[in-house]
Structures are given as structure tokens and as C-alpha cells.
Write an enzyme that holds these catalytic residues in place. Sequence first.
Site, PDB file in Angstrom:
ATOM      1  N   ASP A  16       0.822  -1.211   0.000  1.00 41.59           N
ATOM      2  CA  ASP A  16       0.000   0.000   0.000  1.00 41.59           C
ATOM      3  C   ASP A  16       0.859   1.266   0.000  1.00 41.59           C
ATOM      4  O   ASP A  16       1.977   1.271   0.513  1.00 41.59           O
ATOM      5  CB  ASP A  16      -0.900  -0.022   1.249  1.00 41.59           C
ATOM      6  CG  ASP A  16      -2.039   0.965   1.154  1.00 41.59           C
ATOM      7  OD1 ASP A  16      -2.349   1.434   0.037  1.00 41.59           O
ATOM      8  OD2 ASP A  16      -2.636   1.273   2.202  1.00 41.59           O
ATOM      9  N   HIS A  33       3.144   3.119  -8.872  1.00 37.86           N
ATOM     10  CA  HIS A  33       3.048   1.688  -9.198  1.00 37.86           C
ATOM     11  C   HIS A  33       4.303   1.239  -9.948  1.00 37.86           C
ATOM     12  O   HIS A  33       4.820   0.147  -9.728  1.00 37.86           O
ATOM     13  CB  HIS A  33       1.797   1.408 -10.038  1.00 37.86           C
ATOM     14  CG  HIS A  33       0.519   1.795  -9.356  1.00 37.86           C
ATOM     15  ND1 HIS A  33       0.247   1.453  -8.049  1.00 37.86           N
ATOM     16  CD2 HIS A  33      -0.567   2.496  -9.786  1.00 37.86           C
ATOM     17  CE1 HIS A  33      -0.945   1.927  -7.705  1.00 37.86           C
ATOM     18  NE2 HIS A  33      -1.457   2.567  -8.749  1.00 37.86           N
ATOM     19  N   LEU A 127      10.817 -20.403  -3.474  1.00 37.01           N
ATOM     20  CA  LEU A 127       9.665 -19.628  -2.985  1.00 37.01           C
ATOM     21  C   LEU A 127       8.428 -19.829  -3.870  1.00 37.01           C
ATOM     22  O   LEU A 127       8.547 -19.833  -5.100  1.00 37.01           O
ATOM     23  CB  LEU A 127      10.096 -18.156  -2.987  1.00 37.01           C
ATOM     24  CG  LEU A 127       9.066 -17.062  -2.839  1.00 37.01           C
ATOM     25  CD1 LEU A 127       8.490 -17.064  -1.426  1.00 37.01           C
ATOM     26  CD2 LEU A 127       9.709 -15.701  -3.111  1.00 37.01           C
TER      27      LEU A 127
HETATM   28  C1  FPP Z   1      -1.943   0.032  -3.448  1.00 35.17           C
HETATM   29  O1  FPP Z   1      -1.432   1.364  -3.312  1.00 35.17           O
HETATM   30  C2  FPP Z   1      -1.334  -0.629  -4.596  1.00 35.17           C
HETATM   31  C3  FPP Z   1      -1.983  -1.183  -5.654  1.00 35.17           C
HETATM   32  C4  FPP Z   1      -3.452  -1.171  -5.801  1.00 35.17           C
HETATM   33  C5  FPP Z   1      -1.239  -1.800  -6.787  1.00 35.17           C
HETATM   34  C6  FPP Z   1      -0.082  -2.725  -6.437  1.00 35.17           C
HETATM   35  C7  FPP Z   1       0.731  -2.896  -7.632  1.00 35.17           C
HETATM   36  C8  FPP Z   1       2.064  -3.033  -7.668  1.00 35.17           C
HETATM   37  C9  FPP Z   1       2.887  -3.134  -6.452  1.00 35.17           C
HETATM   38  C10 FPP Z   1       2.721  -3.043  -9.014  1.00 35.17           C
HETATM   39  C11 FPP Z   1       3.414  -4.287  -9.428  1.00 35.17           C
HETATM   40  C12 FPP Z   1       2.762  -5.538  -9.040  1.00 35.17           C
HETATM   41  C13 FPP Z   1       2.887  -6.726  -9.695  1.00 35.17           C
HETATM   42  C14 FPP Z   1       2.289  -7.944  -9.094  1.00 35.17           C
HETATM   43  C15 FPP Z   1       3.564  -6.869 -10.987  1.00 35.17           C
HETATM   44  P1  FPP Z   1      -2.402   2.583  -3.579  1.00 35.17           P
HETATM   45  O2  FPP Z   1      -2.395   2.890  -5.029  1.00 35.17           O
HETATM   46  O3  FPP Z   1      -3.755   2.265  -3.027  1.00 35.17           O
HETATM   47  O4  FPP Z   1      -1.719   3.736  -2.774  1.00 35.17           O
HETATM   48  P2  FPP Z   1      -2.479   4.919  -1.993  1.00 35.17           P
HETATM   49  O5  FPP Z   1      -3.165   4.271  -0.816  1.00 35.17           O
HETATM   50  O6  FPP Z   1      -1.366   5.825  -1.579  1.00 35.17           O
HETATM   51  O7  FPP Z   1      -3.423   5.565  -2.957  1.00 35.17           O
END
Ligand code: FPP
Length: 237
Positions: A16, A33, A127
Amino acid sequence: MNSNLIIPTHIGIIMDGNGRWAQERGMIRTMGHKNALKTLKALCIHMADVGVKYASLYAFSTENFKREKTEVDYLMGLFIESFKKEFKFLMEKDVRVVFSGRREPLPKNVLEAMDELVDDTKDNKSLVLNICLNYGSHAEIVDMTKNICELYKEGKIKLEDINEEFIQKNMYQDLPPLDYVIRTSGELRLSNFMMYQASYAEFYFPKVYFPDFTEEKFDKAIIEFNKRNRRFGGVKK
Ligand code: FPP
């Protein structure tokens, strides 16, 4: 890392804070991201090196489809690029990938990239990386219940066959329970992530956005895990 430390068998990571990481730097959310992917790659290598057996990553929840179309499209593109190119290092590290989540309504090209990665890594032995994509605990329990009802209707199981072991086997993936759940960014919620599997997990909420969750910060999380006294409902030792 100190070799006397206990490494949790199954770690869940709620990645997050990507959006806030980018916004605090004057960038658009999607850059968070993009940078998260770099962090994730380093972390997977590290987890394989220190001997984590199972890692479940919350990549996209069933609820994340409510986000702006541009962000959803960006993430879908990032998944394809990751699974087809960026994740080649998983072969060198002997990492096996499995996915948890609903296939509907994921785009066909995302599903193809997912299936290819699962197939390419299926014989790997270090893993197990469980990527939760279009995942929600509620959806998982609904889907599992429907599957079990079908088996019952078809006469393939009896009511007595349904026990905790059977439930685990009928989840999206047959994985051991979570030992440790790490949620970055300082939010103190589970957000529909592996509720059943996390019933006796320890929780850790570092105040760092996921793109800054380095291997050193992961090691600190493991030190913290080693201070916990897990009792599983028993008495204090
Ligand atoms: C949450 O942070 C994150 C996500 C919804 C996306 C997670 C994706 C990745 C880590 C990219 C790569 C992943 C893979 C599996 C290739 P948020 O966007 O909700 O952050 P915020 O709370 O600050 O808005």
C-alpha cells in the site's frame, strides 16, 4: 540477516501507499506503481534468498476496479509487462508463481500473461509467490462455497468430508496459513485480504510507502516477528 532468526513460512504483503508516494513527489499516481515494481522485484529476490517458502502479494483487489479507468488500464499494462518480461528473474531464483483471484472480468491479454508465467515456473522449487490479482476474501469464500456445493450435488463429497483441511484445499490456492501480514503505508486494515488464512497471523504496519519498502526494512520486519509470542489460543510460555 542473522541466521538464528525464525523466518515466517508464509508472509502476506499488502503493498500500500504507491499513489501517495508519487503524489508527495509531485508525480502522477501511476508512477508510484511503476516504482513499486522495482521494489517488488528486489523483495522477491531477497525473500527467496532468506528462505521464505510462501509469499502472498496483494496486487489488485476486486474493489480496485472502482478506480479511474486510466489507473486500472495502467496497472493491467504493468501486470502484462511484468509477467512477460520483468519477472524473468524468477526462473533464476527458482520461484514458482501461482495466482489467487477471479478471472472475470480480467482482460484476455492479462489472463494469457498470467497463465504463461504459471506454466513457465510450475516446476520451480524455492519460494511460491502467490499473486492476489482481482482478489477479495469475500469473493474467495463465495467461490469456494459454490464449488463445494457443486461437488456435493454431484455426489463427489459427503458432508463429513468438509473440515478445515478440506476448506484450505478448496481456496483459490492450497497454501499453509499466513504467519505474518505486513501492510505498508501505516494504514491499519486488512482490506479483504486473505481473512481466513490470516486467522492466527501476526501483523506489522510499517509507516513507509511500498516503493520505499527496501530489503533492510523487510529485515526489520523479520526481527519484529521474532519478538512476538505466538500462542495460537494456548497459554503464554
Ligand atoms: C496500493 O497502493 C497498490 C496497488 C493497488 C497496486 C499494487 C501494484 C504493484 C505493487 C505493481 C506491481 C505488481 C505486480 C504484481 C507486478 P495505492 O495505489 O492504493 O496507494 P495509496 O493508498 O497511496 O493511494
